[in-house]
Design a protein around this motif. Sequence first.
Motif, PDB file in Angstrom:
ATOM      1  N   VAL A  12       0.824  -1.205   0.000  1.00  0.00           N
ATOM      2  CA  VAL A  12       0.000   0.000   0.000  1.00  0.00           C
ATOM      3  C   VAL A  12       0.857   1.252   0.000  1.00  0.00           C
ATOM      4  O   VAL A  12       1.988   1.247   0.465  1.00  0.00           O
ATOM      5  N   GLY A  13       0.257   2.317  -0.518  1.00  0.00           N
ATOM      6  CA  GLY A  13       0.827   3.652  -0.467  1.00  0.00           C
ATOM      7  C   GLY A  13      -0.141   4.542   0.284  1.00  0.00           C
ATOM      8  O   GLY A  13      -1.133   4.070   0.864  1.00  0.00           O
ATOM      9  N   GLN A  14       0.100   5.832   0.227  1.00  0.00           N
ATOM     10  CA  GLN A  14      -0.731   6.759   0.995  1.00  0.00           C
ATOM     11  C   GLN A  14      -2.195   6.745   0.572  1.00  0.00           C
ATOM     12  O   GLN A  14      -3.079   6.817   1.424  1.00  0.00           O
ATOM     13  N   GLN A  15      -2.473   6.633  -0.728  1.00  0.00           N
ATOM     14  CA  GLN A  15      -3.877   6.652  -1.157  1.00  0.00           C
ATOM     15  C   GLN A  15      -4.654   5.462  -0.602  1.00  0.00           C
ATOM     16  O   GLN A  15      -5.792   5.603  -0.155  1.00  0.00           O
ATOM     17  N   GLU A  16      -4.030   4.290  -0.622  1.00  0.00           N
ATOM     18  CA  GLU A  16      -4.708   3.108  -0.090  1.00  0.00           C
ATOM     19  C   GLU A  16      -4.870   3.188   1.422  1.00  0.00           C
ATOM     20  O   GLU A  16      -5.898   2.768   1.972  1.00  0.00           O
ATOM     21  N   ILE A  17      -3.887   3.765   2.102  1.00  0.00           N
ATOM     22  CA  ILE A  17      -3.963   3.906   3.562  1.00  0.00           C
ATOM     23  C   ILE A  17      -5.085   4.860   3.944  1.00  0.00           C
ATOM     24  O   ILE A  17      -5.843   4.600   4.883  1.00  0.00           O
ATOM     25  N   ILE A  18      -5.220   5.942   3.211  1.00  0.00           N
ATOM     26  CA  ILE A  18      -6.302   6.895   3.478  1.00  0.00           C
ATOM     27  C   ILE A  18      -7.651   6.205   3.334  1.00  0.00           C
ATOM     28  O   ILE A  18      -8.553   6.380   4.165  1.00  0.00           O
ATOM     29  N   GLU A  19      -7.801   5.388   2.318  1.00  0.00           N
ATOM     30  CA  GLU A  19      -9.052   4.650   2.101  1.00  0.00           C
ATOM     31  C   GLU A  19      -9.238   3.571   3.170  1.00  0.00           C
ATOM     32  O   GLU A  19     -10.348   3.356   3.654  1.00  0.00           O
ATOM     33  N   LEU A  20      -8.177   2.898   3.554  1.00  0.00           N
ATOM     34  CA  LEU A  20      -8.241   1.825   4.550  1.00  0.00           C
ATOM     35  C   LEU A  20      -8.778   2.320   5.887  1.00  0.00           C
ATOM     36  O   LEU A  20      -9.546   1.628   6.551  1.00  0.00           O
ATOM     37  N   PHE A  21      -8.398   3.531   6.266  1.00  0.00           N
ATOM     38  CA  PHE A  21      -8.819   4.096   7.545  1.00  0.00           C
ATOM     39  C   PHE A  21      -9.872   5.198   7.395  1.00  0.00           C
ATOM     40  O   PHE A  21     -10.281   5.785   8.387  1.00  0.00           O
ATOM     41  N   ALA A  30     -10.038  -6.549   0.198  1.00  0.00           N
ATOM     42  CA  ALA A  30      -9.814  -6.301  -1.241  1.00  0.00           C
ATOM     43  C   ALA A  30      -8.324  -6.129  -1.532  1.00  0.00           C
ATOM     44  O   ALA A  30      -7.825  -6.623  -2.550  1.00  0.00           O
ATOM     45  N   LEU A  31      -7.601  -5.452  -0.655  1.00  0.00           N
ATOM     46  CA  LEU A  31      -6.156  -5.288  -0.827  1.00  0.00           C
ATOM     47  C   LEU A  31      -5.454  -6.644  -0.747  1.00  0.00           C
ATOM     48  O   LEU A  31      -4.576  -6.941  -1.549  1.00  0.00           O
ATOM     49  N   ARG A  32      -5.863  -7.471   0.191  1.00  0.00           N
ATOM     50  CA  ARG A  32      -5.264  -8.808   0.332  1.00  0.00           C
ATOM     51  C   ARG A  32      -5.550  -9.696  -0.878  1.00  0.00           C
ATOM     52  O   ARG A  32      -4.692 -10.453  -1.314  1.00  0.00           O
ATOM     53  N   GLU A  33      -6.771  -9.601  -1.392  1.00  0.00           N
ATOM     54  CA  GLU A  33      -7.191 -10.468  -2.500  1.00  0.00           C
ATOM     55  C   GLU A  33      -6.756  -9.942  -3.863  1.00  0.00           C
ATOM     56  O   GLU A  33      -6.938 -10.624  -4.867  1.00  0.00           O
ATOM     57  N   GLY A  34      -6.234  -8.727  -3.901  1.00  0.00           N
ATOM     58  CA  GLY A  34      -5.841  -8.137  -5.178  1.00  0.00           C
ATOM     59  C   GLY A  34      -7.025  -7.624  -5.983  1.00  0.00           C
ATOM     60  O   GLY A  34      -6.924  -7.444  -7.193  1.00  0.00           O
ATOM     61  N   THR A  35      -8.142  -7.359  -5.316  1.00  0.00           N
ATOM     62  CA  THR A  35      -9.344  -6.878  -6.012  1.00  0.00           C
ATOM     63  C   THR A  35      -9.657  -5.420  -5.686  1.00  0.00           C
ATOM     64  O   THR A  35     -10.686  -4.897  -6.120  1.00  0.00           O
ATOM     65  N   TYR A  36      -8.784  -4.770  -4.949  1.00  0.00           N
ATOM     66  CA  TYR A  36      -9.008  -3.365  -4.577  1.00  0.00           C
ATOM     67  C   TYR A  36      -9.098  -2.503  -5.829  1.00  0.00           C
ATOM     68  O   TYR A  36      -8.243  -2.581  -6.715  1.00  0.00           O
ATOM     69  N   ASP A  37     -10.164  -1.686  -5.918  1.00  0.00           N
ATOM     70  CA  ASP A  37     -10.333  -0.811  -7.074  1.00  0.00           C
ATOM     71  C   ASP A  37     -10.641   0.628  -6.657  1.00  0.00           C
ATOM     72  O   ASP A  37     -11.188   1.410  -7.420  1.00  0.00           O
ATOM     73  N   GLY A  38     -10.231   0.983  -5.455  1.00  0.00           N
ATOM     74  CA  GLY A  38     -10.461   2.323  -4.940  1.00  0.00           C
ATOM     75  C   GLY A  38      -9.371   3.296  -5.358  1.00  0.00           C
ATOM     76  O   GLY A  38      -8.583   3.019  -6.275  1.00  0.00           O
TER      77      GLY A  38
END
Length: 189
Positions: free
Chosen positions: A96-105, A165-173
């Motif tokens: 993950v990078g910053q964009q995914e972290i922002i979405e994660l939390f 979704a991040l774990r499964e490789g299906t994240y599309d955010g």
Amino acid sequence: MDLPKPYLVGHQEFAALYGVEAQMVSQWLHPSRGVLDPVTAIVVSGVRYWPLGFACRFGRTTPRPKLLDVRYKERLIAEQGEGWEADTRDQLPPIVGQQEIIELFHLPSQGTLATRIAAGNFPEEDWLLSGSMLWLLDTVLGAVPELRARARSLAWDVDDQVAAALREGTYDGPGSKVLARGRYARKGL
């Protein structure tokens, strides 16, 4: 996690492996050239990253072979610390990078995360590639108790659907797609 982190490269590191400018990697990716298939990379926070093993093999697979700078490869490995050399994107753990972290939390802004990182109140990045910080998803999730303990107003609640979704490789955010840049970017709209 069973294995140490895999070695990765971004555009700048990929180019340096072959002694070319970073823009050359973008040219290799261009469909008219067909030299570098974008599917070989993962996309994190809108930027492509490749496993080091693939990047090192790439030069031998092109119509005009490219010479690998072995010393630069050794330097990359030393900079990234203990790790292993993945060959395909499918071998990579969730990153993950910053964009995914922002979405994660569901953080209110990028500034909120950037302030945390700058103050040293966020886990140290696992990679610093092409000027961007990247983390293993497990590094971020493992830091949740500490993030909560230091928080004044943020709950640091993990969105389990985003994590899955991040774990499964299906994240599309946010951050899951490479955004077109440059003078031709508007033509795609």
